[in-house]
Design an enzyme around this catalytic site. Sequence first.
Site, PDB file in Angstrom:
ATOM      1  N   SER A 148    -108.572 -94.270  69.193  1.00  0.00           N
ATOM      2  CA  SER A 148    -108.491 -95.337  70.187  1.00  0.00           C
ATOM      3  C   SER A 148    -107.404 -96.340  69.783  1.00  0.00           C
ATOM      4  O   SER A 148    -106.258 -95.942  69.563  1.00  0.00           O
ATOM      5  CB  SER A 148    -109.859 -96.003  70.333  1.00  0.00           C
ATOM      6  OG  SER A 148    -109.897 -96.886  71.433  1.00  0.00           O
ATOM      7  N   ASP A 320    -113.002 -88.156  78.453  1.00  0.00           N
ATOM      8  CA  ASP A 320    -112.546 -89.501  78.100  1.00  0.00           C
ATOM      9  C   ASP A 320    -111.617 -89.992  79.201  1.00  0.00           C
ATOM     10  O   ASP A 320    -110.438 -89.650  79.239  1.00  0.00           O
ATOM     11  CB  ASP A 320    -111.821 -89.467  76.755  1.00  0.00           C
ATOM     12  CG  ASP A 320    -111.362 -90.844  76.284  1.00  0.00           C
ATOM     13  OD1 ASP A 320    -111.539 -91.821  77.044  1.00  0.00           O
ATOM     14  OD2 ASP A 320    -110.823 -90.937  75.172  1.00  0.00           O
ATOM     15  N   HIS A 353    -115.180 -91.504  75.940  1.00  0.00           N
ATOM     16  CA  HIS A 353    -114.319 -92.036  74.883  1.00  0.00           C
ATOM     17  C   HIS A 353    -115.035 -92.075  73.536  1.00  0.00           C
ATOM     18  O   HIS A 353    -114.415 -91.923  72.485  1.00  0.00           O
ATOM     19  CB  HIS A 353    -113.841 -93.429  75.277  1.00  0.00           C
ATOM     20  CG  HIS A 353    -112.819 -94.002  74.349  1.00  0.00           C
ATOM     21  ND1 HIS A 353    -111.639 -93.366  74.041  1.00  0.00           N
ATOM     22  CD2 HIS A 353    -112.813 -95.162  73.630  1.00  0.00           C
ATOM     23  CE1 HIS A 353    -110.936 -94.105  73.201  1.00  0.00           C
ATOM     24  NE2 HIS A 353    -111.625 -95.190  72.924  1.00  0.00           N
TER      25      HIS A 353
END
Length: 384
Positions: A148, A320, A353
């Site tokens: 991320s 995601d 995610h």
Amino acid sequence: MLIAESQSMLFEAPLPLQSGASIRGYSLSYETYGTLNADKSNAVLICHALNASHHVAGVYADQPKNLGWWDNMIGPGKSLDTDRFFVIGVNNLGSCFGSTGPMHINPDTGRVYGADFPVVTVEDWVNAQARLLDALGIEQLAAVMGGSLGGMQALSWTLQYPERVKHAVVVASAPNLNAENIAFNEVARRAIVTDPDFHDGHFVAQGVVPKRGLRIARMIGHITYLSDDVMNEKFGRELRQAVTHNATGYKYSTQEVEFQIESYLRYQGDKFSEYFDANTYLLITRALDYFDPARAFGGDLSQAFARARCKFLLVSFSTDWRFSPARSREMVKALLDNRRDVSYAEIDAPHGHDAFLLDDARYMNVVRSYFDNMAKTLNEGGAA
């Protein structure tokens, strides 16, 4: 179980920031795992995401339940094996988990920084991390790794210090945020700054905390981290058993918490508001917004990545939607345009995610195989 020990390093020299400001007298909190080899060639830097910290793996001797946020990935015999690699976790400037941030004292004023803490960017964090590595005597990293926002830092390392990185492992990340992601961040920030307890960011001086805004910000963020399938599987349309309903099945209230998903989000929001700093949230989400290495090249990502010299592993997850596989494929193409050595894995996983933090055998094995090959090369004394 790996026993972790938090450390801190003070830097007196001013750190110039992209905004034109600078910060001095700051500390970085960090942890290390494993042993640095004789030629210091086995160091791996882990970059954290929004609400994580330098506590990457293991537990503290006096806090046996405080497990590192990537402990399933990092440790003896794990995908990133600390029996072979020296792993470093660093808490970023502006965070609220040890490194100097808005809750600390500004040495220039003697007062808590609050909203006066300077705006920091991904590039600023990488420069601060490089100073820490300098102090540790590590000239070159075997790898830099992150998921991320941590993946953005790993990317930035390859562009800011191309000669100091041999490998970059970029998981569930993107070369910049799209408009939708910036919009989610802005809604979360507005929830915080419009909380009556925010006091223009100087709430510490008022003896209050903008918990209402933090709760909403966390609820918004949490929704975006999960996939539709996971939310339906975990919660569906289930009602809270504790709520007394009439014969129709509903209590018919606009204020009560009726559905399990509502209860879950409120629980996550309440928990988050107890430990996270509001100004830190504003700083980190804005750093996410600003990151865009292609901006200086007219949006041409291939030109931006021309500076990179290392080998890459990129991993994305099918569900995601916040950092979609399409964004990883953009990076793969840009790297291949520059004839870089790139491995790419797109994992069909239902978790959204959050998948980059979870145990998926395919994901863990991809990372394990990559680091196994790296370790083999290191042991043979070759260029990893």
